[in-house]
Motif scaffolding. Structure first.
Motif, short mmCIF file in Angstrom:
data_model
loop_
_atom_site.label_atom_id
_atom_site.label_comp_id
_atom_site.label_asym_id
_atom_site.label_seq_id
_atom_site.Cartn_x
_atom_site.Cartn_y
_atom_site.Cartn_z
N ARG A 103 23.76 -36.72 23.88
CA ARG A 103 23.73 -35.43 23.20
C ARG A 103 24.61 -35.47 21.95
NH1 ARG A 103 24.21 -31.37 28.47
NH2 ARG A 103 22.49 -32.32 29.65
N SER A 104 25.55 -36.38 21.96
CA SER A 104 26.42 -36.62 20.81
C SER A 104 27.05 -37.99 21.03
CB SER A 104 27.50 -35.54 20.68
OG SER A 104 28.25 -35.45 21.88
N TYR A 105 27.80 -38.45 20.02
CA TYR A 105 28.51 -39.72 20.15
C TYR A 105 29.99 -39.41 20.22
CZ TYR A 105 29.78 -44.58 19.55
OH TYR A 105 30.30 -45.84 19.74
N VAL A 106 30.62 -39.72 21.35
CA VAL A 106 32.00 -39.32 21.62
C VAL A 106 32.89 -40.55 21.53
CG1 VAL A 106 33.55 -38.16 23.22
CG2 VAL A 106 31.12 -37.49 23.11
N LEU A 107 33.72 -40.61 20.50
CA LEU A 107 34.52 -41.81 20.26
C LEU A 107 35.46 -42.14 21.41
CD1 LEU A 107 35.57 -41.95 16.49
CD2 LEU A 107 34.30 -43.65 17.80
N TRP A 108 36.09 -41.13 21.99
CA TRP A 108 37.04 -41.44 23.06
C TRP A 108 36.31 -41.87 24.34
CZ3 TRP A 108 37.09 -36.28 21.06
CH2 TRP A 108 36.43 -35.33 21.84
N GLN A 109 35.00 -41.62 24.41
CA GLN A 109 34.21 -42.06 25.55
C GLN A 109 33.62 -43.45 25.31
OE1 GLN A 109 30.83 -39.54 26.32
NE2 GLN A 109 30.37 -40.48 28.30
N MET A 128 47.08 -46.57 11.96
CA MET A 128 46.33 -46.07 13.11
C MET A 128 45.64 -44.77 12.72
SD MET A 128 47.66 -45.21 16.99
CE MET A 128 48.75 -43.89 16.45
N SER A 129 44.34 -44.67 13.00
CA SER A 129 43.61 -43.45 12.68
C SER A 129 43.85 -42.41 13.76
CB SER A 129 42.11 -43.74 12.58
OG SER A 129 41.60 -44.09 13.85
N ILE A 130 43.41 -41.19 13.47
CA ILE A 130 43.59 -40.10 14.42
C ILE A 130 42.94 -40.42 15.76
CG2 ILE A 130 43.00 -37.70 14.90
CD1 ILE A 130 45.21 -38.03 12.86
N ALA A 131 41.74 -41.04 15.71
CA ALA A 131 41.00 -41.30 16.94
C ALA A 131 41.66 -42.38 17.78
CB ALA A 131 39.56 -41.71 16.62
N ASP A 132 42.61 -43.15 17.20
CA ASP A 132 43.31 -44.18 17.95
C ASP A 132 44.55 -43.65 18.66
OD1 ASP A 132 41.64 -46.34 17.34
OD2 ASP A 132 42.54 -46.52 15.36
N ALA A 133 44.93 -42.42 18.36
CA ALA A 133 46.13 -41.85 18.94
C ALA A 133 45.96 -41.64 20.44
CB ALA A 133 46.45 -40.52 18.27
N PRO A 134 47.05 -41.68 21.22
CA PRO A 134 46.94 -41.43 22.65
C PRO A 134 46.31 -40.07 22.92
CG PRO A 134 49.11 -42.27 22.09
CD PRO A 134 48.43 -41.96 20.79
N VAL A 135 45.45 -40.00 23.92
CA VAL A 135 44.75 -38.76 24.23
C VAL A 135 44.99 -38.42 25.68
CG1 VAL A 135 42.98 -39.06 22.48
CG2 VAL A 135 42.65 -40.06 24.74
N GLU A 136 44.77 -37.15 25.99
CA GLU A 136 44.97 -36.69 27.35
C GLU A 136 43.87 -37.21 28.27
OE1 GLU A 136 43.50 -32.31 27.61
OE2 GLU A 136 44.19 -32.66 25.55
N VAL A 137 44.14 -37.25 29.54
CA VAL A 137 43.14 -37.70 30.50
C VAL A 137 42.13 -36.59 30.74
CG1 VAL A 137 44.72 -39.31 31.59
CG2 VAL A 137 44.59 -36.97 32.43
N ASP A 138 41.04 -36.96 31.43
CA ASP A 138 39.99 -36.00 31.77
C ASP A 138 39.42 -35.32 30.54
OD1 ASP A 138 40.37 -36.55 34.49
OD2 ASP A 138 41.96 -35.04 34.64
N LEU A 139 39.19 -36.09 29.49
CA LEU A 139 38.57 -35.55 28.29
C LEU A 139 37.08 -35.31 28.53
CD1 LEU A 139 40.27 -37.75 25.57
CD2 LEU A 139 40.57 -35.30 25.91
N PRO A 140 36.48 -34.37 27.81
CA PRO A 140 35.06 -34.09 28.00
C PRO A 140 34.19 -35.26 27.52
CG PRO A 140 35.92 -32.89 26.11
CD PRO A 140 37.10 -33.50 26.80
N THR A 141 33.00 -35.36 28.10
CA THR A 141 32.01 -36.37 27.71
C THR A 141 30.93 -35.71 26.87
OG1 THR A 141 30.50 -36.06 29.58
CG2 THR A 141 32.45 -37.47 29.95
N HIS A 142 29.91 -36.50 26.49
CA HIS A 142 28.81 -35.95 25.69
C HIS A 142 28.04 -34.89 26.46
CE1 HIS A 142 25.16 -38.15 27.42
NE2 HIS A 142 26.18 -38.61 28.13
#
Length: 261
Positions: free
Chosen positions: A97-103, A1-15
């Motif tokens: 404005r950017s490409y956001v993987l978690w989005q 599992m890569s870093i970007a696949d790890a569980p993330v917190e809610v309400d993360l920022p968007t682009h």
């Protein structure tokens, strides 16, 4: 599992929330024409692969792969050129404005870096910060291409079981990307007034894919050829008509009706 696949917190920022520039200038004048060349050449290819128009091409546009505080740019890399399939061109009607993987949830098929020094930066596998490490472990792009124009060298890596493996080029120095149905490789010639070594693209039959300018030149050349052919046919028809009229006149002089011959 890569870093970007790890569980993330809610309400993360968007682009819309994240920085879209690091304030650093482009390192040299070669990068923008090279990226423009790739985008120009590949436009018909990508439009064919995506009739629904769902794909994104970025150039010096950030990919946020890991949410970091207090500096979000720590979790961002900006490849010189990259392509992401099966995502909308815009988000809610706005340019990214950017490409956001978690989005977004879809990883780039290919990221490219152009060497501006020794190439050490592009091959840096320092955890969490080195480009090679981030593209392999964090962003996990399927292909990572390093183009060294000064040394006319192209290295393309494919992600296999979570690690990059160098793909062998063919005898011409080109590498086949099956998902895009193209070969990429070095080409020397003129683009935008610069004669240099460029990264270009060929189809499966070995035909160089043209730029829009070259496509326009080809169309103009074909139109000119058709015009010359039409003019030649017109001249031939007029010559034939003149010959027939001359023959008819001669027959009448001899007392023969040419319509009965």
């Amino acid at each position: 599992m890569s870093i970007a696949d790890a569980p993330v917190e809610v309400d993360l920022p968007t682009h819309l929330d994240l920085p879209d520039t690091d304030g650093k200038p482009v390192e040299n004048a070669y990068e923008h024409p090279q990226s423009a060349l790739l985008s120009d050449i590949l436009l018909p290819v990508l439009n064919r692969l995506h009739p629904d128009d769902n794909y994104f091409v970025g150039a010096d546009t950030g990919i946020y792969w890991h949410h970091t505080k207090p500096d979000p740019l720590t979790g961002c890399k900006s490849p010189d050129w990259y392509y992401v399939p099966n995502v909308p061109r815009t988000l809610d009607g706005e340019f990214r404005r950017s490409y956001v993987l978690w989005q977004e949830g879809i990883r780039p098929l290919i990221v490219m870096e152009y060497v501006s020094g020794s190439g050490a930066e592009e091959r840096d596998d320092t955890p969490f910060t080195g480009k090679f490490w981030v593209y392999e472990r964090g962003i996990a792009a399927v292909y990572y291409a390093i183009w060294d124009a000064a040394r006319n060298r192209l290295d393309v890596y494919e992600l296999v079981r979570g690690r990059y493996q160098l793909l062998p080029p063919d005898s011409t120095g080109r590498v086949w990307i099956p998902e895009m149905e193209v070969n990429i490789g070095p080409w020397r010639g003129e683009y935008h007034g610069y004669i240099a070594d460029w990264l270009r693209v060929w189809d499966r039959n070995g035909l160089l894919l043209p730029t829009a300018e070259e496509r326009g030149s080809d169309a103009r050349r074909l139109a000119e050829q058709e015009h010359r052919r039409a003019e030649a046919e017109k001249q031939r028809a007029e010559t034939e008509k003149h010959r027939a009229e001359k023959l008819a006149a001669r027959l009448r002089e001899l007392g023969v009706d040419p319509d009965t011959v």
